[in-house]
Write a protein that holds these residues in place. Structure first.
Motif, PDB file in Angstrom:
ATOM      1  N   ILE A 371    -119.031  -0.756  48.705  1.00 53.60           N
ATOM      2  CA  ILE A 371    -118.262  -0.595  47.455  1.00 53.60           C
ATOM      3  C   ILE A 371    -117.788   0.850  47.369  1.00 53.60           C
ATOM      4  O   ILE A 371    -118.604   1.772  47.227  1.00 53.60           O
ATOM      5  N   ASP A 372    -116.473   1.046  47.474  1.00 53.68           N
ATOM      6  CA  ASP A 372    -115.915   2.394  47.495  1.00 53.68           C
ATOM      7  C   ASP A 372    -115.267   2.802  46.174  1.00 53.68           C
ATOM      8  O   ASP A 372    -114.534   3.787  46.116  1.00 53.68           O
ATOM      9  N   GLU A 373    -115.565   2.037  45.113  1.00 47.27           N
ATOM     10  CA  GLU A 373    -115.065   2.408  43.787  1.00 47.27           C
ATOM     11  C   GLU A 373    -115.792   3.663  43.304  1.00 47.27           C
ATOM     12  O   GLU A 373    -116.925   3.930  43.720  1.00 47.27           O
ATOM     13  N   PRO A 374    -115.159   4.439  42.417  1.00 47.94           N
ATOM     14  CA  PRO A 374    -115.845   5.624  41.867  1.00 47.94           C
ATOM     15  C   PRO A 374    -117.175   5.246  41.218  1.00 47.94           C
ATOM     16  O   PRO A 374    -117.261   4.262  40.478  1.00 47.94           O
ATOM     17  N   ALA A 375    -118.198   6.024  41.480  1.00 47.11           N
ATOM     18  CA  ALA A 375    -119.544   5.736  40.955  1.00 47.11           C
ATOM     19  C   ALA A 375    -119.599   5.839  39.439  1.00 47.11           C
ATOM     20  O   ALA A 375    -120.494   5.272  38.811  1.00 47.11           O
ATOM     21  N   LEU A 376    -118.651   6.558  38.853  1.00 45.93           N
ATOM     22  CA  LEU A 376    -118.664   6.787  37.403  1.00 45.93           C
ATOM     23  C   LEU A 376    -118.685   5.480  36.615  1.00 45.93           C
ATOM     24  O   LEU A 376    -119.248   5.416  35.518  1.00 45.93           O
ATOM     25  N   HIS A 377    -118.095   4.425  37.199  1.00 47.41           N
ATOM     26  CA  HIS A 377    -118.019   3.148  36.490  1.00 47.41           C
ATOM     27  C   HIS A 377    -119.387   2.497  36.299  1.00 47.41           C
ATOM     28  O   HIS A 377    -119.524   1.537  35.548  1.00 47.41           O
ATOM     29  N   ILE A 378    -120.397   3.030  36.997  1.00 48.64           N
ATOM     30  CA  ILE A 378    -121.732   2.446  36.879  1.00 48.64           C
ATOM     31  C   ILE A 378    -122.373   2.793  35.544  1.00 48.64           C
ATOM     32  O   ILE A 378    -123.311   2.134  35.093  1.00 48.64           O
TER      33      ILE A 378
END
Length: 688
Positions: A371-378
């Motif tokens: 998963i290469d989405e920005p971690a901020l969304h977690i």
């Protein structure tokens, strides 16, 4: 999860355990010696008082016994100390507040086969770590660790990279050698306590010895014994930590291997390559607001500003972005490093990033479905957490009125202008990053300017030479530290050849020759640049402007060394403030400071005038204090104690002198580059 432990890991773990056992035995001998000493003194005192009862002898015996007990207290006082980390700058989160983050943590814990953290905190940093509140007894009764995850980190990595970074931290907890680390920590804590944390004991002993001349009769005894013990303990501290640092580096490699199993090699490599840049971005945001706070302006969202700064700086340095996350190549990571010197820093707790990346790359673990989405969304409550940290960061500001938040769009524009003002234009291709535009003015030749072109003047070969010279100078400084044993190593490699410390002078001599040759070549490059630009505008007003700019810089270059000598001389003279001296010695040194600060103050006056002449301003409070400092003579010691208010003025004077001198030097250099840029733009327009 089972990751094979390397033979070097085992070797260093055994060496560290041996050093812990050695410390334990030596400490036990010191305790036994002290018990024997106390027992012998009590026995002798009892016999003497029994045979020769007299109140004077009684008082002396009591004084002797108490003095010996002070030695015993010195050895055992660390057992009763407790260290609790200050968490006021951290934000504790739980599963209800951040369910996605805790789901990730639970997934990693299951894969790594270790314990869940006791508590999870967020910080403002670009980092992740574990910690625990400890006492002597936690060496025998294990305590659960707490996890800290930096918002600055989450803000600058992908989900997969965050997974790998957290797996690295939990990888440490899964290592059996973490218990060795705990032993080392507590051994260090004990030694540190005995070496440096003696103020309560000193106050207690001083109070006792001041009660009477009888009590003071044997005050020399514990001082003499404790002094010898501290020398022994200092050697033990070095022995333990030198071994543990080597083990710690192996533990990092092992934790990286675990994290690669969890998140894949690529995620670990990319996060390591970006770590310095991510810190650089956030630090620049903090530096930007350092100036803005003087104008009663603060951030509306410090982490939104971090993202904006990262985007701007990525574009400036030509780093590609994937889903808003900068991608740093190995070539860019090592861009400025042309060093040929290889040493093993025995006191480094972490291996070099390049070594870690090479080790992870060798594992070559490729995972699917990353998963290469920005971690901020977690983060479910990212906005609330960002707001908490923003308020916390600026809560200590010294504002003269209600501060005004800078919104994101406004920040992006102002940050760009602020950064451009204190950096060199990318049009020069980093030619001036480590190179100052200095050359022998007698060598200027207009006909030489006709032969030059921009592509060559700021081309990769010449830029690379400036990087190489900087690496030569850095290597020479490191070699000098090896030679004088500031860096305590026996061997090093230079340009692929192994040398002993006794051979350092020969390597330094060779490097000195090479650096002098390269310095002459680069001064020739600088002369070519001037010749080209001067020839390009020789019949225009810009020619005189360019000539004046170079002349002003040359003058500053020639006086810079003497100005820095004034600074370093005063810094050296004030070092005694941080040492223990008698009152007479302090008085002597304080008077010595007054003699060397006179020329320093005169030079500081000039620097302030130059700074203000360029339409720069100083903070009103800073300027007022500087004026007081340069126009008056202060006493720093009143015969009994230090005058802290005057010492603060001296410290401010030193700090501002260094800043103003280097800022003036930078502005003179930047002025040359701005003129050269204007000529380049003018030439481009004319050619079109």
């Amino acid at each position: 999860m089972k990751v094979e432990i390397s033979p070097e890991f085992k070797r260093q773990a055994n060496k560290t355990l041996f050093s812990i056992v050695a410390f334990g035995l030596i400490y036990l001998l010191l305790v036994l010696f002290t018990i024997a000493l106390c027992s012998a003194i009590i026995f002798v005192a009892y016999v003497l008082i029994s045979e020769f009862p007299h109140f004077i002898l009684l008082f002396l015996a009591i004084s002797l016994i108490v003095s010996s007990l002070f030695v015993f207290v010195f050895l055992i006082k660390f057992i009763f100390s407790f260290e609790r980390m200050n968490t006021s700058h951290l934000l504790e989160v739980d599963k209800d507040a951040e369910p996605k983050l805790f789901a990730l943590i639970e997934e990693i814990v299951q894969q790594v086969e270790t314990q869940l953290p006791k508590k999870v905190y967020l910080s403002s940093e670009v980092n992740a770590s574990v910690f625990y509140n400890s006492s002597y007894w936690s060496m025998f009764f294990p305590v659960r660790k707490n996890l800290i995850i930096g918002m600055g980190l989450i803000n600058s990595v992908s989900y997969q990279e965050l997974k790998g970074i957290l797996a690295h931290e939990f990888g440490h907890l899964s290592q059996r050698s973490i218990r060795v680390g705990s032993y080392v920590y507590h051994a260090n804590h004990a030694i540190y306590n005995m070496l440096y944390n003696n103020e309560p004991l000193n106050k207690l002993s001083e109070k006792w010895y001041n009660t009477s001349s009888y009590a003071a009769a044997f005050q020399w005894l514990p001082k003499a014994i404790i002094s010898v013990m501290q020398k022994i303990l200092q050697k033990q501290y070095e022995f333990i930590n030198k071994n543990y640092m080597a083990l710690s580096r192996e533990m990092e490699f092992h934790a990286d291997a675990i994290s690669a199993q969890v998140a894949g090699s690529k995620a670990i490599e990319t996060s390591l390559l970006r770590s310095n840049f991510s810190n650089y971005c956030l630090n620049n945001v903090f530096n930007f607001y350092g100036a803005q706070m003087q104008k009663n302006r603060i951030s509306a969202d410090i982490f939104a500003d971090q993202r904006a700064a990262s985007h701007f700086l990525s574009n400036k340095f030509s780093y590609p972005e994937v889903k808003g996350i900068p991608q740093i190549s190995m070539a860019e990571f090592n861009k400025f490093d042309k060093s040929k010197l290889v040493i093993t820093n025995q006191w480094a707790s972490h291996p070099a990033e390049t070594d870690r990346i090479a080790a992870v790359d060798k594992l070559d673990i490729n995972l699917s479905n990353t998963i290469d989405e920005p971690a901020l969304h977690i983060l479910q409550n990212e906005s609330e957490s960002s707001d908490w940290f923003t308020k916390m960061i600026f809560s200590q500001g010294n504002f003269t009125e209600e501060p005004t938040p800078i919104e994101s769009e406004e920040f992006a524009e102002e940050f760009k202008a602020w950064f451009d003002k204190q950096s060199f234009d990318s049009i020069f291709n980093d030619f001036y990053t480590f190179n100052n535009p200095y050359f022998n003015a007698d060598d200027v030749a207009q006909e030489n300017g006709e032969k030059q072109n921009i592509e060559t003047l700021f081309g990769p070969d010449r830029v690379n030479d400036t990087f190489l010279l900087n690496s030569y100078l850095t290597d020479m400084e490191t070699l000098r530290q090896i030679e004088n044993k500031t860096i305590d190593i026996e061997t090093f490699d230079y340009d692929g050849i192994k040398y002993r410390r006794t051979e350092t002078s020969g390597v330094l001599e060779k490097l000195h020759e090479e650096s002098d040759k390269l310095k002459t070549i680069i001064e020739g490059y600088n002369r070519d640049v001037f010749d080209y630009f001067y020839h390009t505008v020789k019949d225009q007003p810009l020619a005189a402007k360019l000539q004046d700019a170079y002349r002003n810089f040359m003058d500053a270059e020639q006086s810079y060394s003497n100005q820095m000598d004034l600074y370093f001389n005063l810094v050296e003279k004030t070092n005694f403030f941080y040492q223990n001296h008698s009152h007479s010695e302090i008085t002597f040194h304080a008077n010595d400071v007054k003699t060397v600060e006179k020329p320093f103050k005169e030079e500081l006056k000039k620097l302030i005038e130059v700074h203000k002449a360029k339409d720069n301003t100083l903070d009103a409070d800073v300027e007022d204090k500087l004026n007081r400092f340069v126009n008056r003579t202060f006493d720093y010691f009143d015969g009994v104690s230090y005058v802290n208010e005057n010492l603060e003025l001296l410290g401010l004077g030193l700090d501002q002198y260094y800043y103003l001198l280097n800022d003036n030097y930078f502005q003179l250099k930047k002025h040359i580059l701005e003129i050269q840029k204007d000529i380049m733009l003018q030439t481009t327009i004319e050619s079109n």
